[in-house]
Design a protein around this motif. Structure first.
Motif, PDB file in Angstrom:
ATOM      1  N   LEU A 114      48.503  26.203  72.011  1.00 43.39           N
ATOM      2  CA  LEU A 114      47.636  25.359  72.301  1.00 43.39           C
ATOM      3  C   LEU A 114      46.187  25.872  72.351  1.00 43.39           C
ATOM      4  O   LEU A 114      45.131  25.652  71.900  1.00 43.39           O
ATOM      5  CB  LEU A 114      47.538  24.409  73.736  1.00 43.39           C
ATOM      6  CG  LEU A 114      46.669  23.351  74.264  1.00 43.39           C
ATOM      7  CD1 LEU A 114      46.322  22.514  73.184  1.00 43.39           C
ATOM      8  CD2 LEU A 114      46.952  22.989  75.567  1.00 43.39           C
ATOM      9  N   ILE A 163      50.403  16.842  75.339  1.00 44.22           N
ATOM     10  CA  ILE A 163      49.073  16.672  74.756  1.00 44.22           C
ATOM     11  C   ILE A 163      49.156  15.800  73.647  1.00 44.22           C
ATOM     12  O   ILE A 163      50.151  15.841  72.720  1.00 44.22           O
ATOM     13  CB  ILE A 163      48.955  18.183  73.978  1.00 44.22           C
ATOM     14  CG1 ILE A 163      49.053  19.350  75.045  1.00 44.22           C
ATOM     15  CG2 ILE A 163      47.531  18.414  73.425  1.00 44.22           C
ATOM     16  CD1 ILE A 163      48.158  19.242  76.220  1.00 44.22           C
ATOM     17  N   PRO A 214      41.917  25.711  78.812  1.00 47.44           N
ATOM     18  CA  PRO A 214      42.063  24.933  77.717  1.00 47.44           C
ATOM     19  C   PRO A 214      40.939  23.778  77.769  1.00 47.44           C
ATOM     20  O   PRO A 214      40.120  23.364  76.847  1.00 47.44           O
ATOM     21  CB  PRO A 214      43.277  24.101  77.790  1.00 47.44           C
ATOM     22  CG  PRO A 214      43.896  24.456  79.349  1.00 47.44           C
ATOM     23  CD  PRO A 214      43.365  25.951  79.463  1.00 47.44           C
ATOM     24  N   VAL A 270      54.036  22.026  72.378  1.00 48.25           N
ATOM     25  CA  VAL A 270      52.964  22.981  71.821  1.00 48.25           C
ATOM     26  C   VAL A 270      53.442  24.101  72.938  1.00 48.25           C
ATOM     27  O   VAL A 270      53.429  23.554  74.122  1.00 48.25           O
ATOM     28  CB  VAL A 270      51.732  22.534  71.719  1.00 48.25           C
ATOM     29  CG1 VAL A 270      51.046  21.971  72.880  1.00 48.25           C
ATOM     30  CG2 VAL A 270      50.898  23.868  71.029  1.00 48.25           C
ATOM     31  N   CYS A 297      47.360  28.726  80.830  1.00 50.35           N
ATOM     32  CA  CYS A 297      48.212  28.550  79.646  1.00 50.35           C
ATOM     33  C   CYS A 297      48.528  29.605  78.942  1.00 50.35           C
ATOM     34  O   CYS A 297      49.810  29.962  78.530  1.00 50.35           O
ATOM     35  CB  CYS A 297      47.494  27.580  78.472  1.00 50.35           C
ATOM     36  SG  CYS A 297      47.375  26.002  78.759  1.00 50.35           S
TER      37      CYS A 297
END
Lengths: 112, 354
Positions: B80, B69, B28, B75, B57
């Motif tokens: 994400l 988040i 991410p 999420v 993730c």
């Protein structure tokens, strides 16, 4: 005033056989107590029951006092090694006042 | 190319590329770095060992909800990742997947050269290490003496199916990899057996049903047991000793063992990049998230500074400040004007919305 969570001391034996009396708290995961006290535990997924690197053995005297493994934990233990009847993922053990004195031993695959 | 990477600029390995910023890790934080760098007109190439972006993730918890988040009350890891890919799409980053960043050196002209284990070279003025907990590599079972068989009889992945043709094969594990390869290799192996520690399988139900059908047809042996020992000489396996709860130890003759116990993160070659590691983390400043080596940045779970929290949101902030510093290195002559995406026509043009 907000009440502090009640302390739940537990006893953890590391993979070298050293015994540590550590402080957990009501509502913590056993893995979190182990990690927070600086004992060597990989716990790489952070408690999501997604990696099996917080594998512990539960002292046989304590086994019946823990809630049974969930199906998810049962499946995830497939990624661990040397899995025994008393194997658990320590991120799935929720500490409660009844578990004061719980005895755990760090198991293969948990080393960082 | 597969469904997981469709629409992404995924490059074939083994070529030399030149760009502004080389990002090691497509989790991410690496993905958000594309966005922050892109707003400042910096192009980047990402290197990741997995076959798709998302890092932990998507590898560890694609279905698990994340609650911290900002702006997304709940999420999943996969959602994400999909959102971050969508957000960074206007900037067309290049991806080098299923490759490990293996070497880092600096040319006499001051350009960084990142080399991967598949021979890809990315040259850039700035390198950003966004490698999280390191590279995902297969977990190796702690069976005494297993190293002697690795690469000749014991494997943790399938590179070429032909290596298993006509062989007596034992597959270990209960997840999708173990079951998929059992089904794929059953037609070409001379004998095939599956060992799992319990009579329950995490793999997709359809695969489990197909596996059970093979067992019923006597084309596959299923052992609910643990691996105790590997037997053989000179790296050549002759049998594996298993132990079942009721029947005790027994030998399964085999030439090949394929073990699928999931992945784990190992720091790998980054440890040799000269980063003055502190407990396997890269110490950085909190102004630019630059390491002790100018031009070498570290963001996300892999860095360390006083007060560091290993949260995705910390990595996002670190990416934004890193990008400002990277801009000054790549284009020292350009003045950077601070702008908001809400009001800047120039930023909106870059995003394709103005």
């Amino acid at each position: 005033m907000e009440q502090l969570p009640r302390p739940v001391p537990i006893v953890v034996t590391d993979m070298q056989g050293n015994v540590h009396e550590i402080e957990g708290a009501d509502g913590w995961r056993a893995m979190e107590a182990i990690r927070d006290n600086g004992l060597p535990i990989k716990a790489e997924c952070g408690g999501a029951c997604a990696c099996a690197t917080c594998h512990v053995y539960v002292d046989p005297d304590w086994l019946s006092r823990l809630p049974a493994r969930s199906e998810e934990e049962e499946e995830r233990l497939g990624d661990a090694f040397e899995v025994e009847e008393n194997s658990r993922l320590s991120c799935q053990i929720l500490l409660t006042p009844e578990l004061e004195g719980l005895k755990l031993t760090l198991a293969p695959g948990s080393e960082p | 190319m597969n469904a997981l990477t469709s629409g992404l600029n995924v490059r074939e390995p083994g070529e030399v590329h030149r760009t502004d910023v080389a990002v090691i890790g497509a989790g991410p934080v690496g993905l958000f770095a594309i966005f922050e760098l892109g707003l400042l007109d910096l192009k980047c190439h990402l290197i990741d060992i997995l076959d798709r972006p998302g890092g932990q993730c998507t590898e560890l918890y694609p279905e698990k909800p994340i609650y911290d988040i900002p702006g997304l009350p709940v999420v999943t890891g996969q959602e994400l990742t999909d959102r971050l890919l969508e957000q960074s799409r206007p900037f067309g980053a290049a991806y080098h997947l299923q490759q490990m960043a293996a070497g880092l050196e600096r040319t006499p002209e001051g350009i960084w050269r990142v080399t991967t284990d598949l021979g890809t070279v990315v040259e850039a003025k700035v390198v950003v290490i966004a490698a999280g907990g390191g590279s995902f590599v297969p977990k190796k079972p702690p069976i005494p003496g297993i190293e002697a068989f690795e690469g000749s009889s014991v494997f943790y992945s399938v590179r070429r199916m032909d290596e298993f043709r006509g062989k007596r094969l034992l597959i270990a594990g209960g997840g999708d990899s173990a079951l998929d390869w059992t089904l794929n290799l059953a037609p070409i192996a001379s004998e095939i057996a599956l060992v799992h520690h319990r009579d329950g399988f995490r793999a997709a139900p359809d695969s489990v049903n197909k596996m059970k059908a093979l067992v019923a047809e006597d084309r596959l042996k299923l052992h609910i047991a643990k691996i105790k020992r590997l037997n053989g000489e000179g790296g050549q396996l002759s049998s594996v000793t298993l132990e079942a709860k009721d029947t005790g130890e027994f030998d399964v003759p085999c030439d090949r063992l394929l073990a699928f116990y999931g992945l784990t993160m190992k720091l790998g070659p980054i440890a040799e990049f000269g980063l003055n590691l502190h407990e396997n983390l890269v110490p950085v400043d909190t102004e630019k998230f630059e390491s002790s080596t100018p031009g070498l940045f570290a963001i996300g779970d892999i860095n360390w500074y006083p007060g560091k929290l290993k949260l995705i949101l910390s990595g996002f902030h670190e990416a934004a400040l890193m990008a400002q510093a990277a801009k000054r290195i790549v284009h020292p002559d350009q003045r950077v004007i601070f702008q908001y995406t809400t009001s800047s026509t120039s930023l909106q043009k870059k995003l394709g919305v103005a």
